[in-house]
Design a protein around this motif. Structure first.
Motif, PDB file in Angstrom:
ATOM      1  N   GLU A  50      95.670  59.901  85.373  1.00 45.18           N
ATOM      2  CA  GLU A  50      96.564  60.855  86.044  1.00 45.18           C
ATOM      3  C   GLU A  50      96.956  61.990  85.107  1.00 45.18           C
ATOM      4  O   GLU A  50      96.995  63.164  85.506  1.00 45.18           O
ATOM      5  CB  GLU A  50      97.799  60.103  86.534  1.00 45.18           C
ATOM      6  CG  GLU A  50      98.967  60.975  86.992  1.00 45.18           C
ATOM      7  CD  GLU A  50     100.228  60.151  87.170  1.00 45.18           C
ATOM      8  OE1 GLU A  50     101.273  60.543  86.612  1.00 45.18           O
ATOM      9  OE2 GLU A  50     100.164  59.110  87.846  1.00 45.18           O
ATOM     10  N   ASN A  51      97.244  61.662  83.864  1.00 43.78           N
ATOM     11  CA  ASN A  51      97.692  62.670  82.902  1.00 43.78           C
ATOM     12  C   ASN A  51      96.542  63.490  82.330  1.00 43.78           C
ATOM     13  O   ASN A  51      96.662  64.712  82.178  1.00 43.78           O
ATOM     14  CB  ASN A  51      98.478  61.998  81.777  1.00 43.78           C
ATOM     15  CG  ASN A  51      99.888  61.631  82.188  1.00 43.78           C
ATOM     16  OD1 ASN A  51     100.774  62.470  82.183  1.00 43.78           O
ATOM     17  ND2 ASN A  51     100.086  60.371  82.579  1.00 43.78           N
ATOM     18  N   VAL A  52      95.428  62.844  82.030  1.00 41.62           N
ATOM     19  CA  VAL A  52      94.279  63.586  81.503  1.00 41.62           C
ATOM     20  C   VAL A  52      93.779  64.601  82.525  1.00 41.62           C
ATOM     21  O   VAL A  52      93.375  65.721  82.171  1.00 41.62           O
ATOM     22  CB  VAL A  52      93.147  62.619  81.103  1.00 41.62           C
ATOM     23  CG1 VAL A  52      91.846  63.390  80.811  1.00 41.62           C
ATOM     24  CG2 VAL A  52      93.547  61.807  79.869  1.00 41.62           C
ATOM     25  N   GLU A  53      93.828  64.237  83.790  1.00 40.16           N
ATOM     26  CA  GLU A  53      93.304  65.128  84.822  1.00 40.16           C
ATOM     27  C   GLU A  53      94.168  66.369  85.040  1.00 40.16           C
ATOM     28  O   GLU A  53      93.767  67.274  85.772  1.00 40.16           O
ATOM     29  CB  GLU A  53      93.128  64.355  86.128  1.00 40.16           C
ATOM     30  CG  GLU A  53      91.951  63.388  86.075  1.00 40.16           C
ATOM     31  CD  GLU A  53      91.770  62.566  87.335  1.00 40.16           C
ATOM     32  OE1 GLU A  53      92.670  62.608  88.212  1.00 40.16           O
ATOM     33  OE2 GLU A  53      90.729  61.888  87.442  1.00 40.16           O
ATOM     34  N   THR A  54      95.318  66.453  84.384  1.00 40.93           N
ATOM     35  CA  THR A  54      96.100  67.683  84.432  1.00 40.93           C
ATOM     36  C   THR A  54      95.549  68.733  83.469  1.00 40.93           C
ATOM     37  O   THR A  54      95.995  69.889  83.502  1.00 40.93           O
ATOM     38  CB  THR A  54      97.577  67.415  84.077  1.00 40.93           C
ATOM     39  OG1 THR A  54      97.685  66.992  82.707  1.00 40.93           O
ATOM     40  CG2 THR A  54      98.177  66.349  84.988  1.00 40.93           C
ATOM     41  N   VAL A  55      94.609  68.332  82.635  1.00 37.83           N
ATOM     42  CA  VAL A  55      94.020  69.227  81.638  1.00 37.83           C
ATOM     43  C   VAL A  55      92.626  69.633  82.089  1.00 37.83           C
ATOM     44  O   VAL A  55      91.815  68.767  82.440  1.00 37.83           O
ATOM     45  CB  VAL A  55      93.941  68.536  80.259  1.00 37.83           C
ATOM     46  CG1 VAL A  55      93.344  69.467  79.211  1.00 37.83           C
ATOM     47  CG2 VAL A  55      95.320  68.043  79.829  1.00 37.83           C
ATOM     48  N   PRO A  56      92.303  70.921  82.098  1.00 34.03           N
ATOM     49  CA  PRO A  56      90.941  71.344  82.468  1.00 34.03           C
ATOM     50  C   PRO A  56      89.909  70.662  81.577  1.00 34.03           C
ATOM     51  O   PRO A  56      90.131  70.524  80.362  1.00 34.03           O
ATOM     52  CB  PRO A  56      90.970  72.859  82.224  1.00 34.03           C
ATOM     53  CG  PRO A  56      92.410  73.241  82.356  1.00 34.03           C
ATOM     54  CD  PRO A  56      93.180  72.066  81.806  1.00 34.03           C
ATOM     55  N   PRO A  57      88.777  70.229  82.133  1.00 37.07           N
ATOM     56  CA  PRO A  57      87.770  69.510  81.339  1.00 37.07           C
ATOM     57  C   PRO A  57      87.356  70.229  80.058  1.00 37.07           C
ATOM     58  O   PRO A  57      87.152  69.593  79.027  1.00 37.07           O
ATOM     59  CB  PRO A  57      86.600  69.365  82.317  1.00 37.07           C
ATOM     60  CG  PRO A  57      87.252  69.327  83.660  1.00 37.07           C
ATOM     61  CD  PRO A  57      88.413  70.274  83.562  1.00 37.07           C
ATOM     62  N   ALA A  58      87.263  71.539  80.099  1.00 33.04           N
ATOM     63  CA  ALA A  58      86.822  72.292  78.925  1.00 33.04           C
ATOM     64  C   ALA A  58      87.829  72.224  77.779  1.00 33.04           C
ATOM     65  O   ALA A  58      87.485  72.524  76.622  1.00 33.04           O
ATOM     66  CB  ALA A  58      86.572  73.747  79.299  1.00 33.04           C
ATOM     67  N   GLU A  59      89.062  71.834  78.081  1.00 32.25           N
ATOM     68  CA  GLU A  59      90.101  71.774  77.055  1.00 32.25           C
ATOM     69  C   GLU A  59      90.359  70.358  76.553  1.00 32.25           C
ATOM     70  O   GLU A  59      91.210  70.146  75.691  1.00 32.25           O
ATOM     71  CB  GLU A  59      91.401  72.366  77.610  1.00 32.25           C
ATOM     72  CG  GLU A  59      91.265  73.836  78.014  1.00 32.25           C
ATOM     73  CD  GLU A  59      92.527  74.385  78.654  1.00 32.25           C
ATOM     74  OE1 GLU A  59      93.594  73.734  78.536  1.00 32.25           O
ATOM     75  OE2 GLU A  59      92.456  75.455  79.287  1.00 32.25           O
ATOM     76  N   ARG A  60      89.631  69.391  77.060  1.00 29.64           N
ATOM     77  CA  ARG A  60      89.822  67.995  76.643  1.00 29.64           C
ATOM     78  C   ARG A  60      88.982  67.714  75.397  1.00 29.64           C
ATOM     79  O   ARG A  60      87.988  66.980  75.418  1.00 29.64           O
ATOM     80  CB  ARG A  60      89.436  67.042  77.764  1.00 29.64           C
ATOM     81  CG  ARG A  60      90.210  67.243  79.059  1.00 29.64           C
ATOM     82  CD  ARG A  60      89.655  66.361  80.160  1.00 29.64           C
ATOM     83  NE  ARG A  60      90.163  66.724  81.474  1.00 29.64           N
ATOM     84  CZ  ARG A  60      89.736  66.214  82.616  1.00 29.64           C
ATOM     85  NH1 ARG A  60      88.750  65.284  82.597  1.00 29.64           N
ATOM     86  NH2 ARG A  60      90.234  66.602  83.768  1.00 29.64           N
ATOM     87  N   LEU A  61      89.385  68.294  74.283  1.00 29.05           N
ATOM     88  CA  LEU A  61      88.615  68.222  73.041  1.00 29.05           C
ATOM     89  C   LEU A  61      89.248  67.207  72.098  1.00 29.05           C
ATOM     90  O   LEU A  61      90.469  67.097  72.015  1.00 29.05           O
ATOM     91  CB  LEU A  61      88.569  69.596  72.376  1.00 29.05           C
ATOM     92  CG  LEU A  61      88.094  70.753  73.258  1.00 29.05           C
ATOM     93  CD1 LEU A  61      88.167  72.074  72.490  1.00 29.05           C
ATOM     94  CD2 LEU A  61      86.680  70.512  73.770  1.00 29.05           C
ATOM     95  N   LEU A  62      88.395  66.488  71.359  1.00 28.57           N
ATOM     96  CA  LEU A  62      88.916  65.443  70.476  1.00 28.57           C
ATOM     97  C   LEU A  62      88.126  65.374  69.172  1.00 28.57           C
ATOM     98  O   LEU A  62      86.895  65.360  69.175  1.00 28.57           O
ATOM     99  CB  LEU A  62      88.843  64.080  71.179  1.00 28.57           C
ATOM    100  CG  LEU A  62      89.493  62.903  70.442  1.00 28.57           C
ATOM    101  CD1 LEU A  62      91.007  63.103  70.302  1.00 28.57           C
ATOM    102  CD2 LEU A  62      89.209  61.588  71.165  1.00 28.57           C
ATOM    103  N   VAL A  63      88.866  65.336  68.065  1.00 22.70           N
ATOM    104  CA  VAL A  63      88.311  65.076  66.730  1.00 22.70           C
ATOM    105  C   VAL A  63      89.049  63.885  66.164  1.00 22.70           C
ATOM    106  O   VAL A  63      90.285  63.893  66.081  1.00 22.70           O
ATOM    107  CB  VAL A  63      88.461  66.293  65.789  1.00 22.70           C
ATOM    108  CG1 VAL A  63      87.991  65.937  64.376  1.00 22.70           C
ATOM    109  CG2 VAL A  63      87.674  67.483  66.314  1.00 22.70           C
ATOM    110  N   THR A  64      88.323  62.858  65.784  1.00 22.39           N
ATOM    111  CA  THR A  64      88.931  61.622  65.294  1.00 22.39           C
ATOM    112  C   THR A  64      88.515  61.333  63.860  1.00 22.39           C
ATOM    113  O   THR A  64      87.676  62.023  63.285  1.00 22.39           O
ATOM    114  CB  THR A  64      88.527  60.438  66.186  1.00 22.39           C
ATOM    115  OG1 THR A  64      87.095  60.333  66.200  1.00 22.39           O
ATOM    116  CG2 THR A  64      89.040  60.633  67.601  1.00 22.39           C
ATOM    117  N   ASN A  65      89.104  60.286  63.306  1.00 20.14           N
ATOM    118  CA  ASN A  65      88.820  59.921  61.914  1.00 20.14           C
ATOM    119  C   ASN A  65      87.429  59.294  61.763  1.00 20.14           C
ATOM    120  O   ASN A  65      86.727  59.554  60.796  1.00 20.14           O
ATOM    121  CB  ASN A  65      89.886  58.959  61.401  1.00 20.14           C
ATOM    122  CG  ASN A  65      90.167  59.139  59.924  1.00 20.14           C
ATOM    123  OD1 ASN A  65      91.308  59.096  59.492  1.00 20.14           O
ATOM    124  ND2 ASN A  65      89.129  59.371  59.126  1.00 20.14           N
TER     125      ASN A  65
END
Length: 364
Positions: A228-243
């Protein structure tokens, strides 16, 4: 493909044959354990779980009436673990052993052989197709498949089987073992653990079934809340950099774009080269990533360096993600549910989103 759970619990059970007893040296090592360690398992069935995640799942399923010995401590790497003599002794006396599987516990065969364990082995990854080590190009399409995750009443096994089977067709050999990061796959793991434990002598199968259903309901609520919360963000902005590359299944489940990781491997013991660090900094700048996430069980120094060079925020300390391990007692990541809420909250905040209130099942 994963077989459906209705009427098929036996298909999820895996037993281990009696292994040869260890060499005299290994047995002597185990015998050096403290008397308390050998007395803990008396009075009822004993279960050993390997990682913090499967340990938490197992305790949720069996409740307070069954002893569960967890081998890995919070913030301890599963990739380079070496069981102690006391832990080998606990394993030798266990009625069941619950493992993450998927190749995560590379030390497991040696531990089983050294301990002489001959109980029931429950591999929580059974039936789950693994993503390959570099398989990050599937997130957008898979998000749609995953979104069909709904169920009511006792029929949850059927729907969750479909969730895990969405991974079919990917590398099932040397694949990424961090399957628990997708709550729908965590459901499958819990169902597999419950199915295996139901046949262990001395364990109340009815109680296991009730505990399983109650916990799965919480996992479903968690999955719905994250989506529900992730879908409030446009797909192109769902960027992730992890360790390190530990969030492949989470990324796939919710349609994120994996820009890269500080450690370009799903083994948290690997180290990035100078060229790999420079390449990640350039990717961060080019894509517009706003944050680099450290992990609670890994030193944040390299992540902080990359974030500083790229001019973005680093999430570390209490804000770090829980990847390979759950957190210590009293931390936000002490439990699997808590760790997932924490991780999702921090990721959403890095995108500028204030998460909605938690559903009632996840409060308290």
């Amino acid at each position: 493909m994963i077989s459906r759970r209705s009427g098929a619990r036996h298909g999820l059970r895996t037993t281990i044959a009696t292994v040869a007893m260890a060499s005299a040296g290994a047995l002597a090592l185990a015998s050096c354990a403290s008397p308390a360690a050998s007395e803990e398992g008396s009075g009822g069935p004993s279960v050993v779980a390997t990682t913090t995640q499967v340990g938490d799942f197992t305790r949720a399923v069996v409740g307070d009436d069954v002893e569960v010995t967890q081998l890995l401590a919070p913030a301890q790497s599963a990739h380079s673990f070496d069981p102690s003599a006391a832990q080998l002794l606990a394993l030798s006396e266990a009625d069941a052993l619950v493992v993450n599987g998927a190749g995560l516990e590379s030390w497991l065969d040696d531990a089983v052989s050294a301990s002489g364990f001959d109980g029931v082995l429950i591999d929580a990854s059974t039936g789950i197709e693994l993503f390959g080590t570099d398989d990050h190009d599937h997130s957008t399409d898979a998000a749609g498949e995953h979104a069909s995750h709904e169920h009511t009443g006792d029929a949850h096994g059927d729907e969750h089987a479909d969730e895990a089977s969405a991974h079919e067709g990917h590398d099932h050999g040397a694949g990424n073992p961090h399957i628990w990061t997708d709550p729908a796959l965590a459901v499958h793991m819990v169902e597999t653990i419950a199915a295996g434990l139901a046949d262990v002598p001395g364990i109340d199968a009815t109680a296991v079934e009730a505990n399983e259903q109650a916990y799965v309901a919480k996992l479903d609520a968690l999955d719905a809340w994250i989506r529900e919360n992730v879908e409030t963000v446009p797909p192109a902005e769902r960027l992730l950099v992890t360790n390190h590359d530990a969030f492949t299944y989470f990324i796939d489940a919710y349609g994120l774009t994996f820009v890269g990781s500080v450690i370009p491997s799903f083994d948290d013991n690997a180290e990035p080269s100078a060229a790999e660090i420079d390449a990640l900094v350039e990717k961060i700048r080019a894509t517009g990533v706003q944050a680099v996430f450290s992990e609670a069980s890994i030193s944040p120094k390299a992540a902080a360096t990359i974030a500083r060079e790229a001019g973005v925020t680093v999430y570390s300390g209490d804000d770090a993600l829980y990847g390979d391990s759950l957190g210590v007692a009293g931390s936000a990541g002490e439990t699997y549910l808590g760790s997932q809420v924490h991780n999702a909250t921090r990721i959403l905040e890095s995108w500028g989103v204030t998460p909605s209130p938690l559903p009632a099942l996840l409060q308290g």
